[in-house]
Scaffold this motif. Structure first.
Motif, short mmCIF file in Angstrom:
data_model
loop_
_atom_site.label_atom_id
_atom_site.label_comp_id
_atom_site.label_asym_id
_atom_site.label_seq_id
_atom_site.Cartn_x
_atom_site.Cartn_y
_atom_site.Cartn_z
N MET B 52 0.84 -1.20 0.00
CA MET B 52 0.00 0.00 0.00
C MET B 52 0.88 1.25 0.00
SD MET B 52 -3.18 -0.70 -0.30
CE MET B 52 -4.10 0.76 0.25
N ALA B 53 1.94 1.22 0.79
CA ALA B 53 2.85 2.38 0.83
C ALA B 53 3.50 2.58 -0.54
CB ALA B 53 3.92 2.18 1.90
N ALA B 54 3.84 1.48 -1.19
CA ALA B 54 4.43 1.58 -2.54
C ALA B 54 3.44 2.25 -3.49
CB ALA B 54 4.83 0.20 -3.05
N GLN B 55 2.18 1.83 -3.41
CA GLN B 55 1.15 2.44 -4.26
C GLN B 55 0.93 3.90 -3.91
OE1 GLN B 55 -1.91 -0.72 -6.06
NE2 GLN B 55 -2.50 -0.03 -4.03
N LEU B 56 0.99 4.18 -2.62
CA LEU B 56 0.77 5.55 -2.14
C LEU B 56 1.72 6.52 -2.84
CD1 LEU B 56 -0.61 7.34 0.08
CD2 LEU B 56 1.21 6.64 1.63
N ALA B 132 17.27 -0.24 1.72
CA ALA B 132 16.27 -1.24 2.07
C ALA B 132 16.83 -2.23 3.09
CB ALA B 132 15.80 -1.98 0.82
N ILE B 133 18.04 -2.68 2.84
CA ILE B 133 18.61 -3.71 3.71
C ILE B 133 19.01 -3.12 5.05
CG2 ILE B 133 21.00 -3.59 2.80
CD1 ILE B 133 19.26 -6.87 3.42
N GLU B 134 19.46 -1.87 5.04
CA GLU B 134 19.79 -1.21 6.31
C GLU B 134 18.54 -1.06 7.18
OE1 GLU B 134 21.42 2.76 5.95
OE2 GLU B 134 21.35 2.99 8.14
N LEU B 135 17.45 -0.64 6.55
CA LEU B 135 16.19 -0.53 7.28
C LEU B 135 15.77 -1.89 7.83
CD1 LEU B 135 13.52 0.91 8.13
CD2 LEU B 135 12.63 0.35 5.84
N PHE B 136 15.79 -2.90 6.97
CA PHE B 136 15.33 -4.22 7.39
C PHE B 136 16.14 -4.76 8.56
CE2 PHE B 136 15.43 -8.92 6.95
CZ PHE B 136 14.12 -9.15 7.33
N ASN B 137 17.47 -4.64 8.48
CA ASN B 137 18.30 -5.15 9.58
C ASN B 137 18.00 -4.42 10.89
OD1 ASN B 137 19.71 -7.23 8.25
ND2 ASN B 137 21.18 -5.79 7.39
N LEU B 182 9.50 0.66 4.21
CA LEU B 182 10.18 -0.08 3.14
C LEU B 182 9.47 0.14 1.81
CD1 LEU B 182 12.48 -2.07 2.40
CD2 LEU B 182 10.87 -3.94 2.82
N GLY B 183 8.13 0.09 1.85
CA GLY B 183 7.37 0.36 0.63
C GLY B 183 7.65 1.76 0.11
N ALA B 184 7.73 2.73 1.03
CA ALA B 184 8.01 4.12 0.64
C ALA B 184 9.41 4.25 0.02
CB ALA B 184 7.88 5.03 1.87
N ILE B 185 10.39 3.61 0.65
CA ILE B 185 11.77 3.68 0.14
C ILE B 185 11.85 3.06 -1.26
CG2 ILE B 185 14.05 2.58 0.42
CD1 ILE B 185 13.82 3.14 3.42
N LEU B 186 11.19 1.93 -1.42
CA LEU B 186 11.25 1.23 -2.72
C LEU B 186 10.43 1.97 -3.78
CD1 LEU B 186 11.07 -2.48 -1.52
CD2 LEU B 186 13.09 -1.19 -2.22
#
Lengths: 327, 327
Positions: B52-56, B132-137, B182-186
């Motif tokens: 949803m964030a990606a779509q946003l 993305a990976i920094e956020l995820f970790n 993550l959706g926003a970053i991507l």
């Protein structure tokens, strides 16, 4: 000019870098076991291999330091979780984490440690990150697969020699090979050379593990460090035992099966008798031959690598030194 | 033009994608628990929020699908390991992995699952990978910290309300907020908007957890799904209990301490008596007020986001729907 370090200097540098990392944070009970585990020392073989590979292809080792440390953190994470699964009480003469704290702490601190390993691996140049992280994840998964096979072998009675070799490839050789390949990738080595150094690692890893199995039965107490015969007492399905079962005629087979299936009060007698069967079937020499074949294949791969000659020589000497107890 | 999907469509798409993933590989006993865990269903909230964030921010959701699935795999990994630590026997009406197999399998399959999660997270455009990976970790580590606090609280008698709020922030809210971010970053969202959607996630996560705590004591059996009063019976240090202890005068405090420290044969009586104290001290209304404050803060953050209005409205409706049992 980039500074070239020899293995001893690299080892010292790794330990200095590890000493300077502050693993502690809140909540302390999550992070204290990580500090404890990383302070236990060890030969730091994986980061050494990674940094040597980086030097082999002309890379500044400081640019590869954090990913190299990530490999060491990951390796120690696997030991931490393996020790819970194997119910091991002691590692490097100290209580294991689940003994010193408890199983839950060991599970969760291990998880945090694996994430920490990822954080370190990712501290490389951005354009190299996709390849580096893809390699690391595939190594990590392979190590888990190896551990799973190892656990399954404990209760299986039909393990073949080939299955055993595949298990040690995954559990031991893969991370050594991958450490070298990671160094190569982070040094922008050509794919051909990254693959050759990986093959060096796989084969040297297989040789190391077969040597360890051999020494556990045929080594000398003084140089081996552990009590001789531990694998025999534990009925561990090593290359020696599996090859012996494969080669044995019906008499030796029933004799062997008797030793490994019945509880024996006298471990020394058991060790002596099983070793006699091994020697009768010549699995001790077969093991040494196999080990040397892997070792020679490893050296052949290394020789073909197009890299700095001095570093190649250092790596050769390092491999030889790690093997020299039996050579 | 990019296809815009509503939440129901996204949920279905996530389940279809998950059904199409072949998690099984050799050794089967390592991977079978992953298949088992991922097939248990659930609301798939984290990948829904991510997509949803990606779509946003106008991103094609197919480009974010694998990282979104990685969040779901990671979430399920945490449940798998948490269930060992909590010695939980049942999840979603089925035996937990360590019950169906054993603790060792649950530890190791969980480890493999966390690596799998990383593999999925990394399947994004290369230039977005470092962030993305920094956020995820950092999310993953935070969730471990939350679980550690949660475990420690069980045996501590001096937990404050603020410590509890920090624990649920880490254990619950962080991954929801991080999924959105993550959706926003991507989707290449500006940092300001990525932070606003993260704040929406943190606050909605806090509201959800407080609601869960509230419903566990004051919900209706039929709509809540679980037996009412479970937290009270287990002496769980929730917002209700900790606020009550903080607010209570000496009489109520000793009364409460008696209920939570002594073994009681009659759970129904204990539930009724503790709820009476809660109501007397008005911690039920205080809990609802707190929950609504978080909820309103969440909506305020979302409103400030510079993104597609239709998607904002969908997210608002989704949040409201997840909260509606008490609103």
């Amino acid at each position: 000019m980039k500074q070239m370090l020899n293995i001893k200097q690299i080892q010292e540098l790794i330990n200095t870098e590890l000493d300077n990392i502050n693993f502690i944070a809140e909540p302390k009970q999550l992070y204290a076991p990580i500090v404890y585990t990383m302070a236990q020392g060890g030969k730091r073989i994986r980061p050494v291999l990674c940094l040597m590979a980086a030097q082999l292809f002309g890379q500044d080792i400081q640019k590869v330091m954090y990913p190299a440390l990530g490999l060491e953190i990951f390796h120690n994470f696997t030991l931490l979780h393996d020790d819970i699964m194997d119910n091991a009480h002691v590692r490097r003469n100290k209580p294991t984490v689940h003994q010193k704290w408890n199983a839950n702490t060991a599970i969760l601190s291990g998880d945090a440690m694996m994430i920490k390993a990822h954080q370190f691996i990712c501290q490389c140049e951005a354009e190299k990150l996709p390849k580096a992280i893809e390699l690391f994840n595939s190594l990590a998964l392979g190590v888990c697969e190896g551990q799973q096979y190892d656990m399954e072998f404990e209760t299986r009675n039909d393990v073949t020699v080939d299955e055993y070799l595949e298990m040690i490839r995954l559990k031991t050789a893969l991370l050594l090979a991958g450490s070298l390949k990671l160094g190569a990738i982070l040094a922008n080595a050509p794919e051909k050379d990254a693959d050759l150094i990986y093959q060096f690692g796989i084969n040297i890893g297989m040789a190391f593990q077969l040597q360890d199995d051999y020494l556990d039965s045929f080594g000398e107490q003084k140089t081996f460090g552990k009590k001789i015969g531990g694998d025999i007492v534990a009925n561990k399905k090593t290359f020696l035992l599996l090859t012996a079962i494969q080669k044995a005629g019906s008499h030796d087979k029933s004799n062997l099966n008797n030793w490994v299936s019945v509880q024996h009060a006298d471990n020394d007698e058991k060790i002596a008798e099983v070793k006699k069967i091994y020697q009768k079937l010549a699995v001790d020499t077969e093991s040494k031959t196999k080990m040397h074949t892997y070792y020679d294949t490893a050296i052949d791969s290394l020789k073909k690598v197009d890299g700095k000659q001095t570093v190649k020589q250092e790596l050769m000497d390092y491999a030889s030194k790690l093997m020299q107890r039996t050579k």
